[in-house]
Design a protein around this motif. Structure first.
Motif, PDB file in Angstrom:
ATOM      1  N   ALA A   1      38.295  -8.495  71.062  1.00 23.79           N
ATOM      2  CA  ALA A   1      37.467  -7.330  71.256  1.00 23.79           C
ATOM      3  C   ALA A   1      37.371  -6.633  69.900  1.00 23.79           C
ATOM      4  N   MET A   2      36.206  -6.094  69.598  1.00 25.13           N
ATOM      5  CA  MET A   2      35.973  -5.547  68.259  1.00 25.13           C
ATOM      6  C   MET A   2      35.528  -4.095  68.334  1.00 25.13           C
ATOM      7  N   GLY A   3      35.780  -3.395  67.250  1.00 22.54           N
ATOM      8  CA  GLY A   3      35.346  -2.005  67.202  1.00 22.54           C
ATOM      9  C   GLY A   3      35.054  -1.568  65.787  1.00 22.54           C
ATOM     10  N   TRP A   4      34.301  -0.505  65.672  1.00 27.20           N
ATOM     11  CA  TRP A   4      34.072   0.186  64.408  1.00 27.20           C
ATOM     12  C   TRP A   4      34.643   1.592  64.537  1.00 27.20           C
ATOM     13  N   PHE A   5      35.476   1.935  63.582  1.00 28.02           N
ATOM     14  CA  PHE A   5      36.038   3.274  63.490  1.00 28.02           C
ATOM     15  C   PHE A   5      35.494   3.932  62.224  1.00 28.02           C
ATOM     16  N   ARG A   6      35.642   5.233  62.142  1.00 27.49           N
ATOM     17  CA  ARG A   6      35.302   5.922  60.903  1.00 27.49           C
ATOM     18  C   ARG A   6      36.286   7.054  60.652  1.00 27.49           C
ATOM     19  N   GLN A   7      36.451   7.339  59.370  1.00 27.50           N
ATOM     20  CA  GLN A   7      37.359   8.407  58.972  1.00 27.50           C
ATOM     21  C   GLN A   7      36.743   9.194  57.841  1.00 27.50           C
ATOM     22  N   ALA A   8      36.491  10.465  58.092  1.00 29.30           N
ATOM     23  CA  ALA A   8      35.982  11.374  57.081  1.00 29.30           C
ATOM     24  C   ALA A   8      37.165  12.050  56.389  1.00 29.30           C
ATOM     25  N   PRO A   9      36.969  12.547  55.178  1.00 31.78           N
ATOM     26  CA  PRO A   9      38.066  13.204  54.453  1.00 31.78           C
ATOM     27  C   PRO A   9      38.694  14.326  55.263  1.00 31.78           C
ATOM     28  N   GLY A  10      40.015  14.303  55.383  1.00 30.36           N
ATOM     29  CA  GLY A  10      40.729  15.348  56.091  1.00 30.36           C
ATOM     30  C   GLY A  10      40.680  15.245  57.601  1.00 30.36           C
ATOM     31  N   LYS A  11      40.085  14.168  58.113  1.00 31.80           N
ATOM     32  CA  LYS A  11      39.968  14.013  59.563  1.00 31.80           C
ATOM     33  C   LYS A  11      40.662  12.739  60.028  1.00 31.80           C
ATOM     34  N   GLU A  12      40.871  12.644  61.329  1.00 26.21           N
ATOM     35  CA  GLU A  12      41.484  11.459  61.891  1.00 26.21           C
ATOM     36  C   GLU A  12      40.481  10.315  61.970  1.00 26.21           C
ATOM     37  N   ARG A  13      41.028   9.116  62.107  1.00 29.78           N
ATOM     38  CA  ARG A  13      40.187   7.942  62.281  1.00 29.78           C
ATOM     39  C   ARG A  13      39.754   7.868  63.743  1.00 29.78           C
ATOM     40  N   ASP A  14      38.465   7.853  63.966  1.00 31.05           N
ATOM     41  CA  ASP A  14      37.919   7.895  65.322  1.00 31.05           C
ATOM     42  C   ASP A  14      37.120   6.643  65.638  1.00 31.05           C
ATOM     43  N   LEU A  15      37.169   6.232  66.898  1.00 32.64           N
ATOM     44  CA  LEU A  15      36.361   5.107  67.351  1.00 32.64           C
ATOM     45  C   LEU A  15      34.895   5.528  67.430  1.00 32.64           C
ATOM     46  N   VAL A  16      34.039   4.695  66.901  1.00 30.40           N
ATOM     47  CA  VAL A  16      32.592   4.962  66.921  1.00 30.40           C
ATOM     48  C   VAL A  16      31.928   4.122  68.003  1.00 30.40           C
ATOM     49  N   VAL A  17      32.130   2.819  67.919  1.00 32.28           N
ATOM     50  CA  VAL A  17      31.555   1.880  68.878  1.00 32.28           C
ATOM     51  C   VAL A  17      32.533   0.734  69.075  1.00 32.28           C
ATOM     52  N   ALA A  18      32.397   0.043  70.220  1.00 27.87           N
ATOM     53  CA  ALA A  18      33.264  -1.100  70.500  1.00 27.87           C
ATOM     54  C   ALA A  18      32.489  -2.108  71.338  1.00 27.87           C
ATOM     55  N   ILE A  19      32.965  -3.375  71.295  1.00 26.35           N
ATOM     56  CA  ILE A  19      32.276  -4.427  72.022  1.00 26.35           C
ATOM     57  C   ILE A  19      33.291  -5.441  72.520  1.00 26.35           C
ATOM     58  N   SER A  20      33.036  -5.994  73.702  1.00 18.47           N
ATOM     59  CA  SER A  20      33.900  -7.022  74.265  1.00 18.47           C
ATOM     60  C   SER A  20      33.690  -8.348  73.541  1.00 18.47           C
ATOM     61  N   TRP A  21      34.599  -9.322  73.790  1.00 20.40           N
ATOM     62  CA  TRP A  21      34.462 -10.538  72.985  1.00 20.40           C
ATOM     63  C   TRP A  21      33.272 -11.377  73.408  1.00 20.40           C
ATOM     64  N   ASN A  22      32.787 -11.206  74.618  1.00 18.08           N
ATOM     65  CA  ASN A  22      31.579 -11.941  74.997  1.00 18.08           C
ATOM     66  C   ASN A  22      30.312 -11.129  74.755  1.00 18.08           C
ATOM     67  N   GLY A  23      30.472  -9.922  74.221  1.00 21.76           N
ATOM     68  CA  GLY A  23      29.318  -9.087  73.918  1.00 21.76           C
ATOM     69  C   GLY A  23      28.696  -8.408  75.117  1.00 21.76           C
ATOM     70  N   GLY A  24      29.277  -8.618  76.295  1.00 21.77           N
ATOM     71  CA  GLY A  24      28.670  -8.109  77.516  1.00 21.77           C
ATOM     72  C   GLY A  24      28.908  -6.646  77.791  1.00 21.77           C
ATOM     73  N   ARG A  25      29.926  -6.084  77.181  1.00 18.67           N
ATOM     74  CA  ARG A  25      30.221  -4.666  77.369  1.00 18.67           C
ATOM     75  C   ARG A  25      30.335  -3.995  76.017  1.00 18.67           C
ATOM     76  N   THR A  26      29.798  -2.782  75.949  1.00 18.53           N
ATOM     77  CA  THR A  26      29.901  -1.994  74.724  1.00 18.53           C
ATOM     78  C   THR A  26      30.269  -0.557  75.062  1.00 18.53           C
ATOM     79  N   TYR A  27      30.742   0.132  74.062  1.00 14.34           N
ATOM     80  CA  TYR A  27      31.063   1.553  74.170  1.00 14.34           C
ATOM     81  C   TYR A  27      30.513   2.256  72.940  1.00 14.34           C
ATOM     82  N   SER A  28      29.991   3.456  73.133  1.00 18.42           N
ATOM     83  CA  SER A  28      29.535   4.271  72.004  1.00 18.42           C
ATOM     84  C   SER A  28      30.050   5.689  72.180  1.00 18.42           C
ATOM     85  N   ALA A  29      30.586   6.259  71.130  1.00 16.29           N
ATOM     86  CA  ALA A  29      30.990   7.653  71.174  1.00 16.29           C
ATOM     87  C   ALA A  29      29.774   8.541  71.387  1.00 16.29           C
ATOM     88  N   ASP A  30      29.989   9.681  72.013  1.00 18.31           N
ATOM     89  CA  ASP A  30      28.872  10.586  72.308  1.00 18.31           C
ATOM     90  C   ASP A  30      28.105  10.977  71.052  1.00 18.31           C
TER      91      ASP A  30
END
Length: 127
Positions: free
Chosen positions: A33-62
């Motif tokens: 399963a894969m994801g993209w996180f991001r971290q801005a200066p002075g902030k925590e690392r947050d999940l942005v988007v994620a995807i299952s290994w078959n690509g059938g399910r995804t998640y996106s932060a609001d």
């Protein structure tokens, strides 16, 4: 083990688009399963988007829904993050991450669930 290398970051004006890529080497790519996180200066690392290994399910932060899209090409061992309508608040270092799973529809939402991380790529959005 899997090694992840991100590319595609850079400087873009607000309203513009970028596409990030994350190339994986090592073990069979499709079992992660894969994801993209991001971290801005002075902030925590947050999940942005994620995807299952078959690509059938995804998640996106609001904060990125309707603007960012995650996809994967298991044959090319690569995942992508298409970012449209970029805003200055999207400025951050973006990290690709992989988490082992035996289930095709698993989407991980927490950083500890991801065992492997790339080095990150800088995205800067100017106003």
């Amino acid at each position: 083990q899997v090694q992840l290398i991100e590319s595609g970051g850079g400087l873009v004006q607000a309203g513009g688009s970028l596409r990030l890529s994350c190339a994986a080497s090592g073990r069979t790519f499709g079992r992660y399963a894969m994801g993209w996180f991001r971290q801005a200066p002075g902030k925590e690392r947050d999940l942005v988007v994620a995807i299952s290994w078959n690509g059938g399910r995804t998640y996106s932060a609001d904060s990125v829904k309707g603007r960012f899209t995650i996809s994967r090409d298991n044959a090319k061992r690569t995942i992508y993050l298409q970012m449209n309508s970029l805003k200055p608040d999207d400025t951050a270092v973006y990290y690709c991450a992989a988490g082992d799973t035996n289930y095709s529809h698993t989407v991980y939402l927490r950083a500890p669930e991801y065992a492997y991380w790339g080095q990150g790529t800088q995205v800067t959005v100017s106003s």
